[in-house]
Design a protein around this motif. Sequence first.
Motif, PDB file in Angstrom:
ATOM      1  N   LEU A 131      -3.375 -20.263 -25.368  1.00  0.00           N
ATOM      2  CA  LEU A 131      -2.711 -21.221 -24.491  1.00  0.00           C
ATOM      3  C   LEU A 131      -3.583 -21.527 -23.287  1.00  0.00           C
ATOM      4  O   LEU A 131      -4.123 -20.613 -22.642  1.00  0.00           O
ATOM      5  N   GLU A 132      -3.722 -22.818 -22.980  1.00  0.00           N
ATOM      6  CA  GLU A 132      -4.618 -23.245 -21.906  1.00  0.00           C
ATOM      7  C   GLU A 132      -3.931 -24.115 -20.854  1.00  0.00           C
ATOM      8  O   GLU A 132      -4.219 -23.990 -19.669  1.00  0.00           O
ATOM      9  N   GLU A 133      -3.060 -25.027 -21.275  1.00  0.00           N
ATOM     10  CA  GLU A 133      -2.433 -25.949 -20.327  1.00  0.00           C
ATOM     11  C   GLU A 133      -0.966 -26.173 -20.688  1.00  0.00           C
ATOM     12  O   GLU A 133      -0.593 -26.124 -21.863  1.00  0.00           O
ATOM     13  N   VAL A 134      -0.162 -26.426 -19.647  1.00  0.00           N
ATOM     14  CA  VAL A 134       1.263 -26.687 -19.815  1.00  0.00           C
ATOM     15  C   VAL A 134       1.632 -27.898 -18.961  1.00  0.00           C
ATOM     16  O   VAL A 134       1.216 -27.981 -17.796  1.00  0.00           O
ATOM     17  N   TYR A 135       2.383 -28.818 -19.532  1.00  0.00           N
ATOM     18  CA  TYR A 135       2.904 -29.954 -18.782  1.00  0.00           C
ATOM     19  C   TYR A 135       4.423 -29.843 -18.683  1.00  0.00           C
ATOM     20  O   TYR A 135       5.091 -29.573 -19.679  1.00  0.00           O
ATOM     21  N   ARG A 136       4.948 -30.048 -17.468  1.00  0.00           N
ATOM     22  CA  ARG A 136       6.394 -30.176 -17.271  1.00  0.00           C
ATOM     23  C   ARG A 136       6.679 -31.636 -16.938  1.00  0.00           C
ATOM     24  O   ARG A 136       6.243 -32.148 -15.905  1.00  0.00           O
ATOM     25  N   VAL A 137       7.417 -32.312 -17.811  1.00  0.00           N
ATOM     26  CA  VAL A 137       7.673 -33.745 -17.646  1.00  0.00           C
ATOM     27  C   VAL A 137       9.136 -34.047 -17.941  1.00  0.00           C
ATOM     28  O   VAL A 137       9.902 -33.187 -18.371  1.00  0.00           O
ATOM     29  N   ASN A 138       9.513 -35.305 -17.696  1.00  0.00           N
ATOM     30  CA  ASN A 138      10.896 -35.757 -17.937  1.00  0.00           C
ATOM     31  C   ASN A 138      11.914 -34.800 -17.326  1.00  0.00           C
ATOM     32  O   ASN A 138      12.895 -34.402 -17.963  1.00  0.00           O
ATOM     33  N   THR A 139      11.666 -34.443 -16.080  1.00  0.00           N
ATOM     34  CA  THR A 139      12.549 -33.518 -15.378  1.00  0.00           C
ATOM     35  C   THR A 139      13.843 -34.199 -14.962  1.00  0.00           C
ATOM     36  O   THR A 139      13.877 -35.402 -14.675  1.00  0.00           O
ATOM     37  N   VAL A 140      14.919 -33.423 -14.922  1.00  0.00           N
ATOM     38  CA  VAL A 140      16.209 -33.890 -14.420  1.00  0.00           C
ATOM     39  C   VAL A 140      16.794 -32.784 -13.550  1.00  0.00           C
ATOM     40  O   VAL A 140      16.792 -31.613 -13.920  1.00  0.00           O
ATOM     41  N   GLY A 141      17.284 -33.159 -12.368  1.00  0.00           N
ATOM     42  CA  GLY A 141      17.866 -32.193 -11.453  1.00  0.00           C
ATOM     43  C   GLY A 141      16.841 -31.216 -10.902  1.00  0.00           C
ATOM     44  O   GLY A 141      15.633 -31.384 -11.049  1.00  0.00           O
ATOM     45  N   GLY A 142      17.346 -30.185 -10.224  1.00  0.00           N
ATOM     46  CA  GLY A 142      16.480 -29.117  -9.749  1.00  0.00           C
ATOM     47  C   GLY A 142      16.110 -29.155  -8.286  1.00  0.00           C
ATOM     48  O   GLY A 142      15.749 -28.123  -7.715  1.00  0.00           O
ATOM     49  N   ASN A 143      16.160 -30.330  -7.652  1.00  0.00           N
ATOM     50  CA  ASN A 143      15.791 -30.411  -6.245  1.00  0.00           C
ATOM     51  C   ASN A 143      16.891 -29.838  -5.355  1.00  0.00           C
ATOM     52  O   ASN A 143      18.084 -30.010  -5.633  1.00  0.00           O
ATOM     53  N   PRO A 144      16.517 -29.205  -4.230  1.00  0.00           N
ATOM     54  CA  PRO A 144      17.506 -28.691  -3.288  1.00  0.00           C
ATOM     55  C   PRO A 144      17.871 -29.759  -2.267  1.00  0.00           C
ATOM     56  O   PRO A 144      17.225 -30.821  -2.210  1.00  0.00           O
ATOM     57  N   PRO A 145      18.865 -29.504  -1.421  1.00  0.00           N
ATOM     58  CA  PRO A 145      19.101 -30.409  -0.292  1.00  0.00           C
ATOM     59  C   PRO A 145      17.902 -30.381   0.645  1.00  0.00           C
ATOM     60  O   PRO A 145      17.062 -29.471   0.582  1.00  0.00           O
ATOM     61  N   SER A 146      17.801 -31.350   1.510  1.00  0.00           N
ATOM     62  CA  SER A 146      16.625 -31.463   2.375  1.00  0.00           C
ATOM     63  C   SER A 146      16.565 -30.396   3.458  1.00  0.00           C
ATOM     64  O   SER A 146      15.487 -30.084   3.962  1.00  0.00           O
ATOM     65  N   THR A 147      17.708 -29.835   3.847  1.00  0.00           N
ATOM     66  CA  THR A 147      17.735 -28.784   4.865  1.00  0.00           C
ATOM     67  C   THR A 147      18.619 -27.626   4.412  1.00  0.00           C
ATOM     68  O   THR A 147      19.354 -27.735   3.428  1.00  0.00           O
ATOM     69  N   CYS A 148      18.556 -26.546   5.168  1.00  0.00           N
ATOM     70  CA  CYS A 148      19.333 -25.354   4.847  1.00  0.00           C
ATOM     71  C   CYS A 148      20.742 -25.379   5.434  1.00  0.00           C
ATOM     72  O   CYS A 148      21.481 -24.387   5.305  1.00  0.00           O
ATOM     73  N   ALA A 149      21.116 -26.459   6.060  1.00  0.00           N
ATOM     74  CA  ALA A 149      22.444 -26.542   6.675  1.00  0.00           C
ATOM     75  C   ALA A 149      23.538 -26.265   5.655  1.00  0.00           C
ATOM     76  O   ALA A 149      23.634 -26.944   4.624  1.00  0.00           O
ATOM     77  N   GLY A 150      24.350 -25.255   5.922  1.00  0.00           N
ATOM     78  CA  GLY A 150      25.456 -24.913   5.053  1.00  0.00           C
ATOM     79  C   GLY A 150      25.091 -24.180   3.784  1.00  0.00           C
ATOM     80  O   GLY A 150      25.971 -23.915   2.956  1.00  0.00           O
ATOM     81  N   MET A 151      23.818 -23.826   3.613  1.00  0.00           N
ATOM     82  CA  MET A 151      23.379 -23.176   2.387  1.00  0.00           C
ATOM     83  C   MET A 151      23.294 -21.657   2.579  1.00  0.00           C
ATOM     84  O   MET A 151      23.017 -21.172   3.678  1.00  0.00           O
ATOM     85  N   PRO A 152      23.499 -20.879   1.515  1.00  0.00           N
ATOM     86  CA  PRO A 152      23.371 -19.420   1.597  1.00  0.00           C
ATOM     87  C   PRO A 152      21.902 -19.001   1.660  1.00  0.00           C
ATOM     88  O   PRO A 152      20.991 -19.831   1.536  1.00  0.00           O
ATOM     89  N   ALA A 153      21.669 -17.719   1.812  1.00  0.00           N
ATOM     90  CA  ALA A 153      20.300 -17.206   1.937  1.00  0.00           C
ATOM     91  C   ALA A 153      19.485 -17.480   0.674  1.00  0.00           C
ATOM     92  O   ALA A 153      18.273 -17.742   0.744  1.00  0.00           O
ATOM     93  N   THR A 154      20.107 -17.414  -0.487  1.00  0.00           N
ATOM     94  CA  THR A 154      19.448 -17.777  -1.737  1.00  0.00           C
ATOM     95  C   THR A 154      20.436 -18.579  -2.576  1.00  0.00           C
ATOM     96  O   THR A 154      21.651 -18.353  -2.513  1.00  0.00           O
ATOM     97  N   PHE A 155      19.926 -19.512  -3.349  1.00  0.00           N
ATOM     98  CA  PHE A 155      20.793 -20.322  -4.213  1.00  0.00           C
ATOM     99  C   PHE A 155      19.989 -20.908  -5.363  1.00  0.00           C
ATOM    100  O   PHE A 155      18.753 -20.923  -5.344  1.00  0.00           O
ATOM    101  N   GLU A 156      20.704 -21.391  -6.371  1.00  0.00           N
ATOM    102  CA  GLU A 156      20.107 -21.968  -7.570  1.00  0.00           C
ATOM    103  C   GLU A 156      20.542 -23.419  -7.726  1.00  0.00           C
ATOM    104  O   GLU A 156      21.650 -23.783  -7.334  1.00  0.00           O
ATOM    105  N   VAL A 157      19.658 -24.228  -8.318  1.00  0.00           N
ATOM    106  CA  VAL A 157      19.981 -25.621  -8.630  1.00  0.00           C
ATOM    107  C   VAL A 157      19.675 -25.849 -10.112  1.00  0.00           C
ATOM    108  O   VAL A 157      18.572 -25.557 -10.588  1.00  0.00           O
ATOM    109  N   GLN A 158      20.652 -26.360 -10.849  1.00  0.00           N
ATOM    110  CA  GLN A 158      20.509 -26.585 -12.280  1.00  0.00           C
ATOM    111  C   GLN A 158      19.452 -27.662 -12.562  1.00  0.00           C
ATOM    112  O   GLN A 158      19.358 -28.671 -11.866  1.00  0.00           O
ATOM    113  N   TYR A 159      18.655 -27.435 -13.635  1.00  0.00           N
ATOM    114  CA  TYR A 159      17.651 -28.433 -14.025  1.00  0.00           C
ATOM    115  C   TYR A 159      17.371 -28.326 -15.515  1.00  0.00           C
ATOM    116  O   TYR A 159      17.739 -27.363 -16.187  1.00  0.00           O
ATOM    117  N   ALA A 160      16.687 -29.348 -16.024  1.00  0.00           N
ATOM    118  CA  ALA A 160      16.169 -29.334 -17.392  1.00  0.00           C
ATOM    119  C   ALA A 160      14.877 -30.154 -17.400  1.00  0.00           C
ATOM    120  O   ALA A 160      14.637 -30.984 -16.513  1.00  0.00           O
TER     121      ALA A 160
END
Length: 256
Positions: free
Chosen positions: A218-247
């Motif tokens: 194995l030499e290279e990996v591409y991640r493409v056609n992503t959906v979801g996964g981004n967090p909110p822009s700031t930590c306001a109201g967020m816990p110390a750690t959290f997860e965001v669903q993606y595919a």
Amino acid sequence: MLCNLWVASALCAVALSAPAIPYSSAAAERPTEMKVLSEYFNMLGSKVQAGKQMAEAPTNTYTAAPTALPNVSHGLELKHVAIGRGTQNYSCSTANSTAPPAVIGALATLYNASCVASTYPDLLNILPSVALQFNLTSASQASLTPSNLAISGHHLFTNTTTPFFTLNTDAMQLGVAPCAKNNSISAPAGAVKGQNDQGFGAVPWLKLTARSGATGNLEEVYRVNTVGGNPPSTCAGMPATFEVQYAAEYWFYEKA
């Protein structure tokens, strides 16, 4: 290795023709979910009915964004295609609500989409959006809803800068790859933002290169056609750690 070098499309039709759908009547109240599922099943029905078979290799979708990722390095060939379904993981400083969340890794199960890629590349491209509409019933559910793709590996981070992929299962031994980021581009503007399109956007598309310790050539990996996964822009109201669903789609390349 791709579907044993383009296995007959009939095998794909069998694998895709009887999806298991943990679907509820409440879905009718979620128009984005209904739209993406309707598109998927309409496309699936037409493929199975037509018995379409392609003789050429799948389209390289990593060039489909407004700004393309770098091409695959010379001398490499496509080894495996997978749909990754899991979470992008973040941390927040509880003392600074205006700070952006920090990336601390990802955790995903990889599902074998090589046969779909070789036979129905247009169907492949909608699978991440479809997969995101269904909640994971476990961290490593046996098949990807609603397409019944079997597990082909897992994705995690060994530290905050090393994405790691294992493609070793009881069914296949394709290798492992600790990776480093080679290049990144933003997901297209129309990418699904999150479940039912209620989210903060799709994570970037990536080109990754294997680090020392990779196996299976194995030499290279591409991640493409992503959906979801981004967090909110700031930590306001967020816990110390959290997860965001993606595919996403993952394309794995090996030394020829």
